[in-house]
Design a protein around this motif. Structure first.
Motif, mmCIF file in Angstrom:
data_model
loop_
_atom_site.group_PDB
_atom_site.id
_atom_site.type_symbol
_atom_site.label_atom_id
_atom_site.label_comp_id
_atom_site.label_asym_id
_atom_site.label_seq_id
_atom_site.Cartn_x
_atom_site.Cartn_y
_atom_site.Cartn_z
ATOM 1 N N HIS A 275 1.033 -1.181 0.026
ATOM 2 C CA HIS A 275 -0.078 -0.134 -0.098
ATOM 3 C C HIS A 275 0.819 1.206 0.092
ATOM 4 N N PRO A 276 0.794 2.078 -0.812
ATOM 5 C CA PRO A 276 1.926 3.184 -1.154
ATOM 6 C C PRO A 276 1.794 4.155 0.023
ATOM 7 N N GLN A 277 0.663 4.402 0.472
ATOM 8 C CA GLN A 277 0.335 5.344 1.492
ATOM 9 C C GLN A 277 1.099 4.944 2.872
ATOM 10 N N ALA A 278 1.234 3.580 3.034
ATOM 11 C CA ALA A 278 1.653 2.828 4.130
ATOM 12 C C ALA A 278 3.231 3.080 3.967
ATOM 13 N N ALA B 177 7.579 13.923 1.222
ATOM 14 C CA ALA B 177 7.693 13.501 2.944
ATOM 15 C C ALA B 177 9.054 13.468 3.397
ATOM 16 N N ILE B 178 10.136 13.175 2.839
ATOM 17 C CA ILE B 178 11.458 13.367 3.241
ATOM 18 C C ILE B 178 11.871 14.733 3.667
ATOM 19 N N ILE B 179 11.527 15.498 2.733
ATOM 20 C CA ILE B 179 11.659 16.888 2.934
ATOM 21 C C ILE B 179 11.086 17.448 4.177
ATOM 22 N N ILE B 180 9.696 17.373 4.394
ATOM 23 C CA ILE B 180 8.903 17.663 5.757
ATOM 24 C C ILE B 180 9.644 16.939 6.862
ATOM 25 N N ALA B 181 9.924 15.506 6.768
ATOM 26 C CA ALA B 181 10.289 14.925 7.818
ATOM 27 C C ALA B 181 11.812 15.455 8.356
ATOM 28 N N LEU C 283 -1.075 11.912 5.880
ATOM 29 C CA LEU C 283 -2.413 12.212 5.152
ATOM 30 C C LEU C 283 -2.526 13.090 4.193
ATOM 31 N N VAL C 284 -2.190 14.309 4.570
ATOM 32 C CA VAL C 284 -1.904 15.466 3.446
ATOM 33 C C VAL C 284 -1.114 15.431 2.017
ATOM 34 N N THR C 285 0.118 15.032 2.449
ATOM 35 C CA THR C 285 1.049 14.586 1.305
ATOM 36 C C THR C 285 0.497 13.933 0.053
ATOM 37 N N PRO C 286 -0.249 12.840 0.190
ATOM 38 C CA PRO C 286 -0.732 12.141 -0.975
ATOM 39 C C PRO C 286 -1.987 12.775 -1.690
ATOM 40 N N VAL C 287 -2.533 13.675 -0.752
ATOM 41 C CA VAL C 287 -3.631 14.440 -1.295
ATOM 42 C C VAL C 287 -3.193 15.586 -2.195
ATOM 43 N N VAL C 288 -2.254 16.267 -1.712
ATOM 44 C CA VAL C 288 -1.711 17.596 -2.336
ATOM 45 C C VAL C 288 -0.666 17.014 -3.885
ATOM 46 N N TRP C 289 0.020 15.965 -3.672
ATOM 47 C CA TRP C 289 0.773 15.244 -4.421
ATOM 48 C C TRP C 289 0.310 13.895 -4.538
ATOM 49 N N PRO C 290 -0.481 13.512 -5.576
ATOM 50 C CA PRO C 290 -1.137 12.160 -5.661
ATOM 51 C C PRO C 290 -0.031 11.294 -5.769
#
Length: 134
Positions: free
Chosen positions: A26-29, A75-79, A124-131
């Motif tokens: 599952h890509p989101q996981a 996600a890497i940038i934010i983390a 939760l937000v990253t895959p919404v903004v960047w599919p």
């Protein structure tokens, strides 16, 4: 150099394969796990080093899932930028550590819950903004 070595040696693909086997396809996981690993590393080493180490793994994982690598990079940038749990993870944390009279436990006590909140929101937000799939 270390990030390039991971990529050219095949270590990034090997680690990405293990990561996918651990959390499923599952890509989101997988995205959440990439964020979590980066978040832990950025509190132990510098943000730049954590990002360089995890980026080839994240790109390999995205490729293996057939997903767009952009949300993984975000996600890497934010983390990497969210180093709240230790004074050694980010230079500003270390600059205020002594003069502010803080203890290491102060960072852990306040930084871990804050890091977990940012992890949840970003996952939760990253895959919404960047599919994940274009």
């Amino acid at each position: 150099g270390l990030g390039k070595a991971m990529e050219s040696s095949g270590a990034a693909v090997l680690i990405a394969r293990g990561l996918i086997e651990m959390v499923g396809e599952h890509p989101q996981a997988v995205l959440a796990m990439v964020y979590a690993i980066t978040m832990v590393l950025t509190n132990l080493i510098t943000a730049k080093a954590a990002a360089v180490l995890i980026f080839p793994i994240a790109v390999a994982a995205a490729g293996r899932l057939g997903a767009d690598p952009m949300p993984f990079a975000i996600a890497i940038i934010i983390a990497a930028a969210a180093s709240f749990a230790t004074p050694i993870g980010y230079q500003t944390n270390l600059m205020v550590y002594g003069p502010g009279g803080y203890r290491f436990s102060d960072y852990v006590r306040l930084g871990v819950p804050l890091s977990l909140i940012v992890w949840l929101v970003a996952s939760l937000v990253t895959p919404v903004v960047w599919p994940l799939y274009p």
